[in-house]
Design a protein around this motif. Sequence first.
Motif, PDB file in Angstrom:
ATOM      1  N   TRP A 237       0.829  -1.222   0.000  1.00 52.97           N
ATOM      2  CA  TRP A 237       0.000   0.000   0.000  1.00 52.97           C
ATOM      3  C   TRP A 237       0.851   1.254   0.000  1.00 52.97           C
TER       4      TRP A 237
ATOM      5  N   ARG B 232       3.885   1.484  -1.103  1.00 57.28           N
ATOM      6  CA  ARG B 232       4.924   1.410  -2.145  1.00 57.28           C
ATOM      7  C   ARG B 232       6.314   1.379  -1.536  1.00 57.28           C
TER       8      ARG B 232
ATOM      9  N   ASN C 105      -5.765   0.780  12.785  1.00 58.77           N
ATOM     10  CA  ASN C 105      -6.527   1.906  12.234  1.00 58.77           C
ATOM     11  C   ASN C 105      -5.662   3.136  12.031  1.00 58.77           C
TER      12      ASN C 105
ATOM     13  N   LEU D 255      -3.454   2.481   9.055  1.00 56.39           N
ATOM     14  CA  LEU D 255      -4.219   2.518   7.817  1.00 56.39           C
ATOM     15  C   LEU D 255      -4.521   3.967   7.404  1.00 56.39           C
ATOM     16  N   LEU D 256      -4.940   4.773   8.379  1.00 53.78           N
ATOM     17  CA  LEU D 256      -5.263   6.171   8.067  1.00 53.78           C
ATOM     18  C   LEU D 256      -4.004   6.931   7.656  1.00 53.78           C
TER      19      LEU D 256
ATOM     20  N   LEU E  60      -3.270   5.975   4.116  1.00 57.27           N
ATOM     21  CA  LEU E  60      -4.225   6.562   3.175  1.00 57.27           C
ATOM     22  C   LEU E  60      -3.947   8.043   2.977  1.00 57.27           C
TER      23      LEU E  60
ATOM     24  N   ASP F 153      -2.429  13.723   6.056  1.00 51.62           N
ATOM     25  CA  ASP F 153      -3.176  14.911   6.497  1.00 51.62           C
ATOM     26  C   ASP F 153      -4.390  14.528   7.337  1.00 51.62           C
ATOM     27  N   LEU F 154      -5.127  13.493   6.879  1.00 55.36           N
ATOM     28  CA  LEU F 154      -6.282  13.031   7.648  1.00 55.36           C
ATOM     29  C   LEU F 154      -5.826  12.496   9.004  1.00 55.36           C
TER      30      LEU F 154
ATOM     31  N   TYR G  91      -3.132  13.410  10.792  1.00 57.62           N
ATOM     32  CA  TYR G  91      -2.804  14.535  11.677  1.00 57.62           C
ATOM     33  C   TYR G  91      -4.060  15.145  12.263  1.00 57.62           C
ATOM     34  N   ALA G  92      -5.077  15.356  11.405  1.00 58.27           N
ATOM     35  CA  ALA G  92      -6.303  15.997  11.883  1.00 58.27           C
ATOM     36  C   ALA G  92      -6.991  15.156  12.951  1.00 58.27           C
ATOM     37  N   SER G  93      -6.802  13.826  12.903  1.00 53.54           N
ATOM     38  CA  SER G  93      -7.406  12.956  13.910  1.00 53.54           C
ATOM     39  C   SER G  93      -6.489  12.758  15.108  1.00 53.54           C
TER      40      SER G  93
ATOM     41  N   ARG H 169       4.350   9.934  11.424  1.00 49.45           N
ATOM     42  CA  ARG H 169       5.769   9.572  11.526  1.00 49.45           C
ATOM     43  C   ARG H 169       5.976   8.478  12.548  1.00 49.45           C
TER      44      ARG H 169
END
Lengths: 248, 284
Positions: B47, B49, B164, B167-168, B171, B174-175, B177-179, B184
Amino acid sequence: MTLLTVENLDITLGGQNILSHVNLNIQRGEILTIVGPNGSGKSTLLKAITGALKPTAGRITRKPCLRIGYVPQKLHVDVTLPLTVRAFLNLPTRHKAARIQYALDQAGLPDLGARQLSALSGGQLQRVLLARALLEQPDLLILDEATQGLDQPGSADFYRHIEEVRQNSGCAVLMVSHELHVVMSTSDRVICLNGHVCCEGKPDVVASAPEYRAIFGSGTQGALALYRHDHDHDHHDCTTHEGQHHHA
Amino acid sequence: MTTTMITTIAPRTKGSTTMLDDFMTRALLAGMGVAFAAAPLGCFVVWRRMAYFGDATAHAAILGVALSLALNMSIFAGAMIIALVMAALVANLSDRGFAMDTMLGVLSHSALAFGLVAVSFLPNVRIDIMAYLFGDILAVNKVDLAVIWCGAALVVGMLIWRRNALLLSTLSPDLAYASGIDPRREQLILTLSLAIVVAVAIKVVGVLLITAMLIIPAATARTISRTPLAMMVIATCVAVAAVLSGLQVSLWQDTPTGPTIVCCAAVFFVFSMSLGALLKERTN
């Protein structure tokens, strides 16, 4: 109540000064819009607010346990990653099946739970991204050019939906947009950004501020005129240029 | 290989005390341990790469083997330390704007070459370098087995615990960090897992074929999975099936076991590709 305060924010990336001395705050339940030309640091500012970028100088203070719902400009799903809408909505927190279904119904996509994320149209994907952000019951909803790639009726729909969400949940909304006329009509406050905060205030005040005109010209005046009568002209709170407000 | 087999089989025919005394049982358990850890981790490698990254880490491990032999310490420890150093080096250099594939190609193959040269310098050590390049699953002893299963349990545990967030982050950083998730940190967990898998897989498939055990089961699972979880579960099944069938075939045809396991995985991949194409045609 203040959800978030940005004080004297400086961000330097790769030796380039992207943002300098940015100050702003977000209050509960308000819709705050950031406008600015390309390369003005809008996305950088959002990244700093979500925590993806560390400030070079200055401070960002969040209300304790502030929940942020973030709707990105776009989402690229790698072809090697199988991901249904339902699985995506369960990231990073797992929700009850009934809640997921409710979120899908609210987004107007009741039957798409089992669909692959990569098979959605642009508008559907945008709704799913919003639905996911709302599932976390955010105090602050952040939209980064969220209507990019949507046609006009599509983005009008999207903004109506945002307005509804604000009414129902009372969350604050922070958005970045290039669709000036739509944005102006739905916002409580507008911040005009160009590496620094040029001017800020109620939509009509910003629209007629010379800094704003210098960046965007007066090409949007026709569209803005539609909304102008809705606003109180006596209440000028454009921070930097009180009294320099000209009627078109 | 035939002679080893006869001698090691001997105690079994006399009636062994535990099943772990059977080299085939040990080989089977070792292979399954690696399969359980490598397959789900391999999904993340695919996923994100990171296939080349896996290669570089695995190839560097041969340098770790040389180090372990020189210092007379555990192969697992040596391989893991060098794998971690390599991973840190790659992560550091990639932040400085080098072209990722070129740099990984340089690091990966230089690490392998230096490792091979380093092994040749070792005095008084007569080792079969082939065993480290292609694995020697039939020579796995009980201690190896314990290390392999501990390592596998650690990796699977970390992947389940962080699934989770991982996975986020995969994906969209940015998403994440916001959550409130730090991508890293999640990357660090994957890097650590990769180093562990490389270390425990050396005995089973060898440094040259570790990446195959990461990538092929995941790629096989992709065409027939609809969710990330399903892909990880199917990849694990494929990897276990490849180990089982690979061991059988190698015993039956007297072929090198590590490569035979990878061949079986590759056959499964071809099957799944055809199945995927067939399913697609039916839905159209």
